[in-house]
Design a protein around this motif. Structure first.
Motif, short mmCIF file in Angstrom:
data_model
loop_
_atom_site.label_atom_id
_atom_site.label_comp_id
_atom_site.label_asym_id
_atom_site.label_seq_id
_atom_site.Cartn_x
_atom_site.Cartn_y
_atom_site.Cartn_z
N LEU A 230 0.84 -1.20 0.00
CA LEU A 230 0.00 0.00 0.00
C LEU A 230 0.87 1.24 0.00
CD1 LEU A 230 -2.73 -1.14 2.55
CD2 LEU A 230 -2.96 -0.95 0.06
N LEU A 231 0.52 2.17 -0.85
CA LEU A 231 1.37 3.34 -1.09
C LEU A 231 1.16 4.40 -0.02
CD1 LEU A 231 3.33 3.88 -3.43
CD2 LEU A 231 1.55 5.27 -4.51
N LEU B 77 3.84 -1.47 -7.43
CA LEU B 77 2.58 -2.22 -7.40
C LEU B 77 1.85 -1.96 -6.08
CD1 LEU B 77 0.64 -4.45 -8.47
CD2 LEU B 77 2.17 -6.12 -7.38
N GLY B 78 0.62 -1.47 -6.16
CA GLY B 78 -0.19 -1.31 -4.94
C GLY B 78 -1.05 -0.06 -4.98
N ALA B 79 -2.22 -0.18 -4.38
CA ALA B 79 -3.11 0.98 -4.24
C ALA B 79 -2.60 1.89 -3.14
CB ALA B 79 -4.52 0.50 -3.92
N THR B 80 -3.08 3.11 -3.14
CA THR B 80 -2.75 4.03 -2.06
C THR B 80 -3.41 3.55 -0.77
OG1 THR B 80 -2.58 5.87 -3.60
CG2 THR B 80 -2.90 6.44 -1.29
N HIS B 81 -2.67 3.66 0.34
CA HIS B 81 -3.21 3.25 1.64
C HIS B 81 -4.54 3.98 1.87
CE1 HIS B 81 -3.61 2.49 5.90
NE2 HIS B 81 -2.55 1.69 5.85
N PRO B 82 -5.59 3.24 2.25
CA PRO B 82 -6.92 3.86 2.37
C PRO B 82 -6.96 5.05 3.33
CG PRO B 82 -6.89 1.63 3.30
CD PRO B 82 -5.63 1.79 2.55
N PHE C 155 -5.04 -3.03 -5.54
CA PHE C 155 -4.75 -3.98 -4.46
C PHE C 155 -4.88 -5.37 -5.06
CE2 PHE C 155 -5.72 -6.76 -0.93
CZ PHE C 155 -4.86 -6.30 0.07
N VAL C 156 -3.79 -6.13 -5.08
CA VAL C 156 -3.82 -7.44 -5.71
C VAL C 156 -4.02 -8.53 -4.68
CG1 VAL C 156 -2.43 -6.77 -7.71
CG2 VAL C 156 -1.29 -7.53 -5.63
N GLU C 157 -4.79 -9.52 -5.04
CA GLU C 157 -4.99 -10.66 -4.17
C GLU C 157 -3.70 -11.49 -4.09
OE1 GLU C 157 -7.60 -10.97 -2.38
OE2 GLU C 157 -8.73 -9.36 -3.36
N LYS C 158 -3.65 -12.38 -3.09
CA LYS C 158 -2.39 -13.06 -2.78
C LYS C 158 -1.83 -13.85 -3.96
CE LYS C 158 -2.29 -16.73 -0.18
NZ LYS C 158 -2.32 -17.65 0.97
N GLU C 159 -2.67 -14.59 -4.66
CA GLU C 159 -2.16 -15.41 -5.76
C GLU C 159 -1.54 -14.55 -6.85
OE1 GLU C 159 -3.78 -18.74 -8.96
OE2 GLU C 159 -5.04 -18.16 -7.27
N GLU C 160 -2.23 -13.46 -7.18
CA GLU C 160 -1.69 -12.56 -8.21
C GLU C 160 -0.43 -11.86 -7.71
OE1 GLU C 160 -3.16 -8.89 -11.14
OE2 GLU C 160 -4.41 -9.52 -9.42
N LEU C 161 -0.42 -11.49 -6.42
CA LEU C 161 0.75 -10.85 -5.85
C LEU C 161 1.96 -11.76 -5.95
CD1 LEU C 161 2.24 -8.69 -4.19
CD2 LEU C 161 1.31 -9.75 -2.12
N CYS C 162 1.78 -13.03 -5.64
CA CYS C 162 2.89 -13.98 -5.72
C CYS C 162 3.43 -14.06 -7.15
CB CYS C 162 2.44 -15.35 -5.25
SG CYS C 162 2.11 -15.42 -3.47
N ASP C 163 2.53 -14.02 -8.11
CA ASP C 163 2.98 -14.06 -9.51
C ASP C 163 3.84 -12.84 -9.82
OD1 ASP C 163 1.68 -16.44 -9.96
OD2 ASP C 163 -0.07 -15.54 -10.93
#
Length: 797
Positions: free
Chosen positions: A199-200, A228-233, A266-274
């Protein structure tokens, strides 16, 4: 077969997009996936107005800015079959001062707590130190993710070493790979592909990397830096996309548009691992040294990435032994040289990756789950069956001595000043008949010999003088008097009348007071006869019954006082004659019958109460009917009195403390019981009612409940807050959502004294009953020992 272990996790949870939500999800699955004998559930924390479609394991939700939710969550946990609680602790997760709302939950549960600490501050501000130290006290075990955190807990917070467990942040178990497969899968370019993810926020330090890139790209133009990552909410809510826009502007200024890519999601875990597996180099350019754990860095280590990082605490420890390169904070040159070194020395880069990957094997979620389960099992085994009471181990073994200093402080030559500002009498509030009537009860209960009557004579005559002056021509009473000695009402409420009769009845029945004083009290009650007959409200009737009971039980009749009355008739307000005992008895029984009728009209299968709402001074209603039974032996009164008193126990006793019905809306049938504001008068009246029940039916449970309800003043309450000041004798005015009400008014100290004198008297009486039961062999030695132990802790002589 072994019992299934049931673990409850508290934290944010998926689908909420935050690091701890993902961590909680992964941890839960690693714990439950490791052993089929572990069942996991979740209490999820939400930001205000957030709603999520949670998976089925989420069994309760807390809106983190509502303290009531934390209290209700504690109730939920206590009523569940959960064995152990695993808290994810990060100050920002919880509302309040340094996240102290969480202690509303932790202080109220009777399950062992394992706290995973995601943040530890080396040089804390006072509120953060207090919050951390409280967390240490409430936790059976503290799980941290680095040795640095272990040392910090011991050195800075003096946490017991045997409470601390080191379990690394978990990582997915992925094969050591070559990156091209995953670049192709995600359609990514970059030779090399450099990655920063998470998170940014401004603390990420990405600008340091951007400043380092131009010279690197001049030599390796195919390099791509992926952020990679969205801005911190929280950042987005308060500052929008200001930081992201700043970084994008810098990219333009440096001419890096072809080489820097922002994936704002915000990427889910599986996509993040990729994405991680696709990268060649991971960069962690944090700006702050005070970073005790980083999930992003952990993932990069566990997947065998070449890493360049600033030397924050966690990175220093994790990247030791040549598992990565460290660059000083904001060191553009250092980042540039480190990137070039890794690109130009592929063999050394591969060795670094393998060291990181090998180290990461101990951090796979499977291994982490095993370690957590070991901690859970060990903590549960060591958790004593009596640990629920450890919360209250500060309670004294002996009841406090009777101390009247504070009552005397509030009393002047007129009466009792109603309220205070932080313990200093607030004169502008003036006086009230309510307080004076109850104070007469408290004082007369303390008189058991002539010497004590002489000691309290001045206070009693002052209060009696106030009531005589407050009585109106109809026999009712004014309630409020200003400090200028002017009554502020035409007459008080029906409750005011009842409270005045309550006090006067105790004066009449006290044999150690002079006949003149008792005659005057009888006279004032007689003058109120017509008003007593007209009463409508149930609590007014109950107060009146308690006062009349004192006269009736001692056999006091008008004849006893008639001579004195006739000789001094000119000194009291006009009245033809004193009311007879028969008339008082008729009023007493009529009110008792009306309370029974009220109960029958409102009770339901799961609602044994006089009204559709439980409000204030509740136990006095039950007590008045128990007294009616004791006088008349009509078992209907006993049945209703005990049923309603047991109902009050059912809705307020939490197993180790009383949680009084708060007056923020009261407690209605089929409604939610309000938690605050809890008033000490309820504890005082409960104690008196339990003592009366014990004296009448001789069931020892009521004596124990009387002790526990009295200990509400001493800290046996939801907030574990001592309300009684042993040095002054003052009592605080209640428990609010923000803590204890530190004002110390008259009502609080008076109800405390009433409860204390009732409990003292009847606990002493209880010893002879227990000794008699031993002589008649009605109890075995073990039971006797338990009873004697209870009584010895309660000042039995």
């Amino acid at each position: 077969m072994s019992k299934q272990l049931k673990v409850l996790f508290i934290g944010t949870y998926v689908p909420k997009e935050c690091g701890i939500a993902t961590f909680t999800f992964d941890l839960l699955n690693s714990v439950s996936g490791e052993d089929n004998d572990v069942h996991c559930e979740v209490i999820a924390l939400n930001d205000p107005s957030e709603t999520y479609d949670y998976p089925e394991e989420v069994v309760f939700q807390i809106q983190r800015d509502k303290i009531e939710d934390y209290y209700r969550a504690a109730d939920f946990i206590n009523q569940s079959d959960i064995d152990i609680v695993c808290l994810q602790h990060e100050f920002g997760l919880f509302w309040g001062n340094a996240g102290d709302y969480i202690f509303a939950l932790l202080s109220g549960i009777n399950k062992p707590v394992i706290s995973t600490m995601h943040t530890i501050i080396q040089k804390p501000e006072p509120e953060y130190r207090v919050s951390t130290e409280k967390l240490i006290r409430y936790s059976e075990k503290l799980i941290v993710m680095s040795q640095t955190a272990v040392e910090m807990l011991k050195d800075v917070y003096k946490a017991p070493e045997d409470k601390i467990e080191l379990i690394f942040h978990g990582v997915p178990d992925c094969p050591f790979n070559n990156c091209s497969k995953y670049k192709k899968k995600l359609n990514l370019r970059g030779t090399p592909l450099v990655l920063t993810f998470g998170l940014l926020s401004q603390n990420k330090g990405i600008e340091s990397m951007l400043d380092a890139l131009p010279e690197v790209i001049s030599q390796y133009p195919d390099l791509v830096y992926l952020v990679l990552g969205a801005t911190h909410p929280v950042i987005k809510k308060n500052f929008g996309e200001e930081y992201r826009q700043y970084l994008q502007n810098k990219v333009s200024e440096l001419g890096l548009e072809k080489n820097v890519v922002f994936h704002d999601k915000f990427v889910e875990k599986e996509e993040l691992c990729d994405y991680i597996l696709a990268s060649d180099i991971y960069v962690s350019p944090y700006l702050s040294r005070e970073q005790i754990v980083s999930g992003a860095l952990t993932y990069a280590i566990g997947m065998g990435k070449a890493i360049v990082s600033t030397p924050y605490w966690y990175a220093q420890e994790m990247l030791s032994d040549s598992r990565g390169l460290l660059v000083d904070f904001g060191d553009t040159t250092g980042f540039r040289e480190s990137l070039l070194h890794l690109i130009e020395n592929p063999e050394e880069c591969d060795n670094m990756r393998k060291k990181a990957y090998d180290f990461g094997r101990k951090m796979t979620w499977k291994n982490v789950g095993k370690q957590y389960n070991t901690v859970f099992t060990r903590a549960l085994k060591n958790y004593s069956a009596y640990s629920t009471m450890k919360k209250f181990n500060f309670l004294p073994n002996l009841l406090p001595e009777v101390k009247l200093d504070y009552l005397k402080l509030l009393t002047d030559d007129v009466g009792i000043i109603q309220h205070t500002n932080l313990g200093v009498p607030a004169r502008h509030y003036g006086y009230s008949t309510d307080d004076v009537g109850r104070a007469l009860v408290a004082l007369t209960q303390l008189i058991d010999n002539q010497k004590k009557a002489e000691e309290l004579w001045k206070l009693i005559t002052t209060y009696l003088s106030f009531l005589e002056h407050a009585q109106t021509d109809t026999g009712h009473f004014h309630n409020f008097m200003s400090y200028k000695r002017e009554f502020l009402d035409e007459k008080g409420s029906e409750d005011t009348l009842g409270r005045a009769i309550y006090g006067l009845g105790h004066v009449v029945s006290c044999p150690y007071l002079s006949k003149n004083i008792r005659t005057l009290a009888h006279t004032l009650i007689s003058r109120a006869g017509v008003e007593m007959e007209k009463l409508i409200y149930p609590r007014a009737k109950a107060y009146t019954m308690c006062g009349l009971y004192e006269m009736l039980r001692t056999g006091v009749d008008a004849d006893e006082f008639e001579v004195v009355f006739n000789s001094r008739r000119d000194a009291v307000k006009s009245i033809d004659s004193l009311i007879s005992k028969d008339t008082f008895e008729s009023i007493f029984i009529n009110h008792a019958n009306s309370l029974v009728d009220l109960y029958e009209a409102n009770r339901k299968e799961d609602w044994n109460w006089f009204e559709p709402t439980v409000t204030y001074s509740n136990a006095k209603l039950s007590e008045s009917l128990l007294l009616a039974y004791n006088y008349t032996k009509d078992r209907t009164y006993r049945k209703v009195g005990l049923a309603t008193l047991d109902f009050l126990t059912e809705i307020q006793w939490k197993g180790d403390f009383f949680d009084m019905v708060g007056n923020e809306g009261w407690y209605s049938y089929n409604g939610e019981k309000p938690i605050f504001d809890q008033q000490p008068i309820e504890a005082g009246y409960l104690t008196q009612a339990y003592v009366s029940a014990y004296e009448i039916v001789r069931d020892r449970k009521y004596l124990e409940l009387a002790r526990y309800s009295f200990e509400y003043f001493l800290g046996r309450n939801r907030l574990q807050t001592v309300m009684y000041d042993y040095s002054t004798g003052a009592v605080c005015d209640g428990l609010n959502r923000d803590g204890m009400n530190c004002n110390q008014g008259a009502e609080s100290i008076i109800c405390f004294l009433m409860a204390l004198s009732s409990l003292n008297k009847h606990i002493n009486k209880a010893l002879s009953t227990i000794l008699q039961s031993r002589v008649s062999d009605e109890v075995n030695d073990e039971t006797l020992q338990k009873r004697k132990s209870f009584l010895s802790a309660n000042q039995v002589e």
